[in-house]
Design a protein around this motif. Structure first.
Motif, PDB file in Angstrom:
ATOM      1  N   PRO A  15     -38.821  18.260 -79.940  1.00 25.43           N
ATOM      2  CA  PRO A  15     -37.686  17.647 -79.249  1.00 25.43           C
ATOM      3  C   PRO A  15     -36.477  18.560 -79.138  1.00 25.43           C
ATOM      4  O   PRO A  15     -35.626  18.367 -78.264  1.00 25.43           O
ATOM      5  N   PHE A  16     -36.376  19.553 -80.039  1.00 24.40           N
ATOM      6  CA  PHE A  16     -35.259  20.496 -79.992  1.00 24.40           C
ATOM      7  C   PHE A  16     -35.707  21.879 -79.512  1.00 24.40           C
ATOM      8  O   PHE A  16     -34.969  22.854 -79.644  1.00 24.40           O
ATOM      9  N   GLY A  17     -36.924  21.971 -78.964  1.00 21.22           N
ATOM     10  CA  GLY A  17     -37.437  23.269 -78.571  1.00 21.22           C
ATOM     11  C   GLY A  17     -37.866  24.063 -79.798  1.00 21.22           C
ATOM     12  O   GLY A  17     -38.024  23.524 -80.897  1.00 21.22           O
ATOM     13  N   ALA A  18     -38.038  25.371 -79.597  1.00 21.17           N
ATOM     14  CA  ALA A  18     -38.465  26.241 -80.697  1.00 21.17           C
ATOM     15  C   ALA A  18     -38.197  27.682 -80.288  1.00 21.17           C
ATOM     16  O   ALA A  18     -37.847  27.976 -79.141  1.00 21.17           O
ATOM     17  N   GLY A  19     -38.365  28.586 -81.240  1.00 22.19           N
ATOM     18  CA  GLY A  19     -38.183  30.003 -80.947  1.00 22.19           C
ATOM     19  C   GLY A  19     -36.725  30.384 -80.787  1.00 22.19           C
ATOM     20  O   GLY A  19     -35.817  29.650 -81.179  1.00 22.19           O
ATOM     21  N   ARG A  20     -36.492  31.545 -80.190  1.00 23.40           N
ATOM     22  CA  ARG A  20     -35.129  32.064 -80.035  1.00 23.40           C
ATOM     23  C   ARG A  20     -34.207  31.108 -79.287  1.00 23.40           C
ATOM     24  O   ARG A  20     -33.023  31.020 -79.594  1.00 23.40           O
ATOM     25  N   ARG A  21     -34.736  30.413 -78.300  1.00 24.00           N
ATOM     26  CA  ARG A  21     -33.894  29.547 -77.483  1.00 24.00           C
ATOM     27  C   ARG A  21     -33.960  28.082 -77.905  1.00 24.00           C
ATOM     28  O   ARG A  21     -33.553  27.205 -77.152  1.00 24.00           O
ATOM     29  N   GLY A  22     -34.478  27.818 -79.097  1.00 22.90           N
ATOM     30  CA  GLY A  22     -34.457  26.460 -79.607  1.00 22.90           C
ATOM     31  C   GLY A  22     -33.030  26.001 -79.842  1.00 22.90           C
ATOM     32  O   GLY A  22     -32.117  26.809 -80.021  1.00 22.90           O
ATOM     33  N   CYS A  23     -32.808  24.687 -79.844  1.00 20.37           N
ATOM     34  CA  CYS A  23     -31.466  24.139 -80.027  1.00 20.37           C
ATOM     35  C   CYS A  23     -30.934  24.496 -81.410  1.00 20.37           C
ATOM     36  O   CYS A  23     -31.580  24.188 -82.420  1.00 20.37           O
ATOM     37  N   PRO A  24     -29.751  25.122 -81.498  1.00 22.30           N
ATOM     38  CA  PRO A  24     -29.194  25.472 -82.805  1.00 22.30           C
ATOM     39  C   PRO A  24     -28.476  24.324 -83.501  1.00 22.30           C
ATOM     40  O   PRO A  24     -28.015  24.465 -84.619  1.00 22.30           O
ATOM     41  N   GLY A  25     -28.379  23.160 -82.829  1.00 24.83           N
ATOM     42  CA  GLY A  25     -27.584  22.060 -83.371  1.00 24.83           C
ATOM     43  C   GLY A  25     -28.379  20.969 -84.068  1.00 24.83           C
ATOM     44  O   GLY A  25     -27.896  19.836 -84.187  1.00 24.83           O
ATOM     45  N   ILE A  26     -29.575  21.282 -84.550  1.00 24.71           N
ATOM     46  CA  ILE A  26     -30.430  20.258 -85.170  1.00 24.71           C
ATOM     47  C   ILE A  26     -29.747  19.607 -86.363  1.00 24.71           C
ATOM     48  O   ILE A  26     -29.677  18.379 -86.471  1.00 24.71           O
ATOM     49  N   GLU A  27     -29.235  20.417 -87.290  1.00 29.05           N
ATOM     50  CA  GLU A  27     -28.614  19.875 -88.502  1.00 29.05           C
ATOM     51  C   GLU A  27     -27.448  18.958 -88.145  1.00 29.05           C
ATOM     52  O   GLU A  27     -27.276  17.883 -88.728  1.00 29.05           O
ATOM     53  N   PHE A  28     -26.635  19.389 -87.197  1.00 28.27           N
ATOM     54  CA  PHE A  28     -25.463  18.625 -86.776  1.00 28.27           C
ATOM     55  C   PHE A  28     -25.879  17.263 -86.227  1.00 28.27           C
ATOM     56  O   PHE A  28     -25.329  16.219 -86.602  1.00 28.27           O
ATOM     57  N   ALA A  29     -26.862  17.254 -85.330  1.00 29.74           N
ATOM     58  CA  ALA A  29     -27.288  16.016 -84.672  1.00 29.74           C
ATOM     59  C   ALA A  29     -27.910  15.043 -85.660  1.00 29.74           C
ATOM     60  O   ALA A  29     -27.589  13.840 -85.654  1.00 29.74           O
ATOM     61  N   ILE A  30     -28.806  15.525 -86.502  1.00 27.40           N
ATOM     62  CA  ILE A  30     -29.513  14.650 -87.430  1.00 27.40           C
ATOM     63  C   ILE A  30     -28.554  14.039 -88.443  1.00 27.40           C
ATOM     64  O   ILE A  30     -28.682  12.859 -88.821  1.00 27.40           O
ATOM     65  N   ALA A  31     -27.565  14.797 -88.899  1.00 30.56           N
ATOM     66  CA  ALA A  31     -26.598  14.270 -89.868  1.00 30.56           C
ATOM     67  C   ALA A  31     -25.848  13.074 -89.302  1.00 30.56           C
ATOM     68  O   ALA A  31     -25.640  12.061 -89.988  1.00 30.56           O
ATOM     69  N   VAL A  32     -25.433  13.165 -88.030  1.00 27.19           N
ATOM     70  CA  VAL A  32     -24.722  12.055 -87.386  1.00 27.19           C
ATOM     71  C   VAL A  32     -25.664  10.874 -87.188  1.00 27.19           C
ATOM     72  O   VAL A  32     -25.308   9.712 -87.453  1.00 27.19           O
ATOM     73  N   GLN A  54     -19.921  29.031 -87.475  1.00 31.83           N
ATOM     74  CA  GLN A  54     -18.686  28.268 -87.654  1.00 31.83           C
ATOM     75  C   GLN A  54     -18.848  26.757 -87.501  1.00 31.83           C
ATOM     76  O   GLN A  54     -17.954  26.010 -87.889  1.00 31.83           O
ATOM     77  N   LEU A  55     -19.979  26.315 -86.941  1.00 31.03           N
ATOM     78  CA  LEU A  55     -20.082  24.891 -86.632  1.00 31.03           C
ATOM     79  C   LEU A  55     -21.435  24.275 -86.963  1.00 31.03           C
ATOM     80  O   LEU A  55     -21.495  23.133 -87.420  1.00 31.03           O
ATOM     81  N   LEU A  56     -22.520  25.009 -86.758  1.00 29.15           N
ATOM     82  CA  LEU A  56     -23.841  24.392 -86.741  1.00 29.15           C
ATOM     83  C   LEU A  56     -24.745  24.740 -87.911  1.00 29.15           C
ATOM     84  O   LEU A  56     -25.845  24.187 -88.021  1.00 29.15           O
ATOM     85  N   SER A  57     -24.329  25.653 -88.783  1.00 28.99           N
ATOM     86  CA  SER A  57     -25.170  26.005 -89.928  1.00 28.99           C
ATOM     87  C   SER A  57     -25.223  24.843 -90.909  1.00 28.99           C
ATOM     88  O   SER A  57     -24.368  23.951 -90.903  1.00 28.99           O
ATOM     89  N   LYS A  58     -26.224  24.857 -91.790  1.00 26.13           N
ATOM     90  CA  LYS A  58     -26.383  23.774 -92.761  1.00 26.13           C
ATOM     91  C   LYS A  58     -25.147  23.649 -93.647  1.00 26.13           C
ATOM     92  O   LYS A  58     -24.684  22.541 -93.945  1.00 26.13           O
ATOM     93  N   THR A  59     -24.578  24.777 -94.055  1.00 30.31           N
ATOM     94  CA  THR A  59     -23.398  24.770 -94.914  1.00 30.31           C
ATOM     95  C   THR A  59     -22.203  24.156 -94.202  1.00 30.31           C
ATOM     96  O   THR A  59     -21.474  23.328 -94.755  1.00 30.31           O
ATOM     97  N   ARG A  60     -21.992  24.569 -92.932  1.00 28.61           N
ATOM     98  CA  ARG A  60     -20.850  24.048 -92.177  1.00 28.61           C
ATOM     99  C   ARG A  60     -21.026  22.562 -91.862  1.00 28.61           C
ATOM    100  O   ARG A  60     -20.073  21.784 -91.948  1.00 28.61           O
ATOM    101  N   VAL A  61     -22.245  22.174 -91.517  1.00 26.85           N
ATOM    102  CA  VAL A  61     -22.497  20.763 -91.233  1.00 26.85           C
ATOM    103  C   VAL A  61     -22.191  19.917 -92.465  1.00 26.85           C
ATOM    104  O   VAL A  61     -21.571  18.852 -92.377  1.00 26.85           O
ATOM    105  N   HIS A  62     -22.603  20.388 -93.635  1.00 28.11           N
ATOM    106  CA  HIS A  62     -22.318  19.656 -94.881  1.00 28.11           C
ATOM    107  C   HIS A  62     -20.808  19.534 -95.109  1.00 28.11           C
ATOM    108  O   HIS A  62     -20.330  18.501 -95.603  1.00 28.11           O
ATOM    109  N   SER A  63     -20.068  20.560 -94.726  1.00 29.28           N
ATOM    110  CA  SER A  63     -18.617  20.544 -94.949  1.00 29.28           C
ATOM    111  C   SER A  63     -17.911  19.505 -94.084  1.00 29.28           C
ATOM    112  O   SER A  63     -16.770  19.143 -94.366  1.00 29.28           O
ATOM    113  N   PHE A  64     -18.564  19.021 -93.039  1.00 33.74           N
ATOM    114  CA  PHE A  64     -17.967  18.018 -92.152  1.00 33.74           C
ATOM    115  C   PHE A  64     -18.324  16.598 -92.579  1.00 33.74           C
ATOM    116  O   PHE A  64     -18.109  15.641 -91.836  1.00 33.74           O
TER     117      PHE A  64
END
Length: 499
Positions: free
Chosen positions: A433-450, A138-148
């Motif tokens: 910088p955002f970690g990796a694997g299952r517990r990596g940060c899911p907000g990469i797309e959101f942060a980089i876009a801003v 709902q918030l952090l996927s590439k598609t949703r980030v583009h919509s914002f």
């Protein structure tokens, strides 16, 4: 005849018993003996606490130089596994990711995030999978980030206008970057801005607390120190203030939904989505009110603090390195081609901008010690036995400055990322910088876009100089540690329009 049947002497029986116990102890000890990683010399009760300075990532690097890339640092009675090499990080984050995907129970996050019901600190399991899935979808996927996109462009334009109104006097860019990221997060997560909530001070206090090593976590006998030092009181205060704010946000959404007119197609925000899931309890997953508040708080903490901090460091480095600033301005000016503002369509062409952001993430990793993990079972890595339940820290800051991996690692050189496939998305373990694997940060797309839009427009519209005629070399780059590392002093500049 019975006279030949005699009871063994007592001393023989005792000797046999002692020998048996000794043999059993040796066999048992040999089976249980583990080849643990090396550890610095420690003191009774406090372990290595006395060797940990205010800059924890630097202290751990200094220890690693003596004891190796994988070591046990005893924080009180708790052995903390510290990884400080590319090989170690890859083994933990990729090869044995499932074994290292849990989170330890930490008192401060547990109190603030409603029993760790958020995404970042939740134990690995079904609850974590469900809340992460909702936030990403709902918030952090590439598609949703583009919509914002429109939200980012509007809030960036507001920031540029506020800078323009300061013409002739100094402007506090640190405050404006926090306002920018806070407004973007508020609008996409809550449906509107909440300027009156004064998130900046509250978030700063929160991030400071999250970077604190609670003594009670590691030395239960000394839990009173947390009370005496005021940490326990400060934690309770921050938790209460955030809870009051979040209660108000949720109540406002509930009232709005109750009075919603049929046919009203207003876009749903993250709170609306979480309230819908709570109502439906789809798939048997029950979303309690505390979970909604924990997830919202997670989004604010990560989306506002670390994103604004990274923009602040990037612009600070540009001011400190006029050559880099000039080169970036040339690229942005050429691609924008006289437009009133850089748009997101332009960003994909800006190779040097992306290199500047990557170098900032390497040089000033937002969370230098990635959020602690915990082993779910016994595991052997690099020849060492790591018991189940061991808390684990990866010193991403140290890895990003490893001389054997990076040329001139202590110099800010964006050029190192031009024509370089190394990226920050968790596939290159020398740069995490955002970690990796299952517990990596899911907000990469959101942060980089801003980040990209704000920095590109700022250097496109304005020349930046330090107040009072100070030279770039006089810019204070002192760090202030917490879970994230921010500039200690705000970034004050005089902004002159370029056109």
């Amino acid at each position: 005849m019975l006279s030949f049947i005699q009871t063994p002497p007592f001393d023989i029986s005792l000797s046999f018993l002692v020998a048996s116990i000794f043999i059993i102890w040796i066999l048992s000890n040999s089976r249980n003996k583990k080849n643990l990683p090396p550890s610095p010399w420690k003191l009774p009760l406090i372990g290595n606490l006395h060797q940990l300075g205010p800059s924890l990532h630097q202290s751990l690097l200094d220890m690693a130089k003596k004891h190796g890339p994988l070591m046990l640092v005893h924080v009180g009675s708790v052995p903390l596994l510290v990884a400080t090499s590319v090989e170690a990080s890859q083994l933990i984050l990729k090869t044995h990711d499932l074994v290292f995907c849990n989170r330890p129970h930490l008192k401060i996050p547990n109190k603030i995030f409603y029993g760790s019901k958020d995404i970042a600190f939740a134990p690995y399991g079904e609850h974590w999978r469900q809340v992460k899935s909702i936030a990403v979808l709902q918030l952090l996927s590439k598609t949703r980030v583009h919509s914002f996109r429109k939200v980012r462009e509007e809030e960036t334009a507001n920031m540029l206008q506020e800078i323009g109104e300061s013409y002739g006097s100094s402007v506090n860019l640190s405050e404006l970057f926090v306002a920018l990221t806070n407004n973007v997060v508020c609008r996409v997560a809550l449906g509107k801005t909440y300027r009156g909530l004064k998130f900046k001070n509250l978030l700063a206090r929160l991030m400071g607390l999250l970077g604190y090593l609670s003594i009670g976590n590691y030395i239960p006998l000394l839990s009173w120190i947390d009370r005496l030092s005021g940490i326990e009181r400060k934690t309770n205060e921050v938790a209460k203030e955030f809870d009051d704010l979040l209660e108000g946000v949720i109540d406002e959404h509930i009232k709005r939904r109750e009075t919603k007119v049929e046919g009203d197609d207003a876009a749903q925000d993250l709170v609306d989505i979480l309230l819908d899931v709570q109502k439906e309890s789809a798939g048997g997953f029950v979303v309690h009110k505390d979970t909604i508040k924990a997830v919202i708080l997670d989004v604010f903490a990560a989306g506002t603090d670390t994103t604004s901090t990274n923009i602040e460091w990037a612009v600070s480095e540009l001011v400190k390195h006029p050559r880099v600033m000039k080169k970036l301005q040339q690229e942005v000016t050429e691609i924008a081609n006289g437009k009133s503002m850089v748009t997101e369509d332009d960003l994909s062409k800006m190779k040097y901008l992306k290199a500047v952001i990557k170098e900032t993430l390497r040089f000033h990793i937002p969370v230098p010690l990635l959020v602690q993990r915990e082993t779910t079972q016994d595991v052997n890595i690099m020849g060492y036995d790591i018991p189940a339940g061991t808390p684990v820290v990866i010193n991403a800051w140290a890895i990003a400055r490893e001389p054997s991996v990076w040329e001139e690692p202590n110099e800010f050189k964006p050029e190192r990322f031009l024509n370089n496939p190394v990226d920050y998305r968790g596939l290159h373990y020398e740069f995490i910088p955002f970690g990796a694997g299952r517990r990596g940060c899911p907000g990469i797309e959101f942060a980089i876009a801003v980040n990209e839009l704000a920095i590109a427009n700022l250097v496109y519209k304005y020349d930046l100089a330090l107040p009072n005629g100070n030279g770039a070399e006089e810019l204070d780059m002192t760090e202030m540690s917490g879970i994230s590392v921010r500039k200690k002093s705000p970034l004050l500049v005089v902004a002159t329009p370029r056109f």
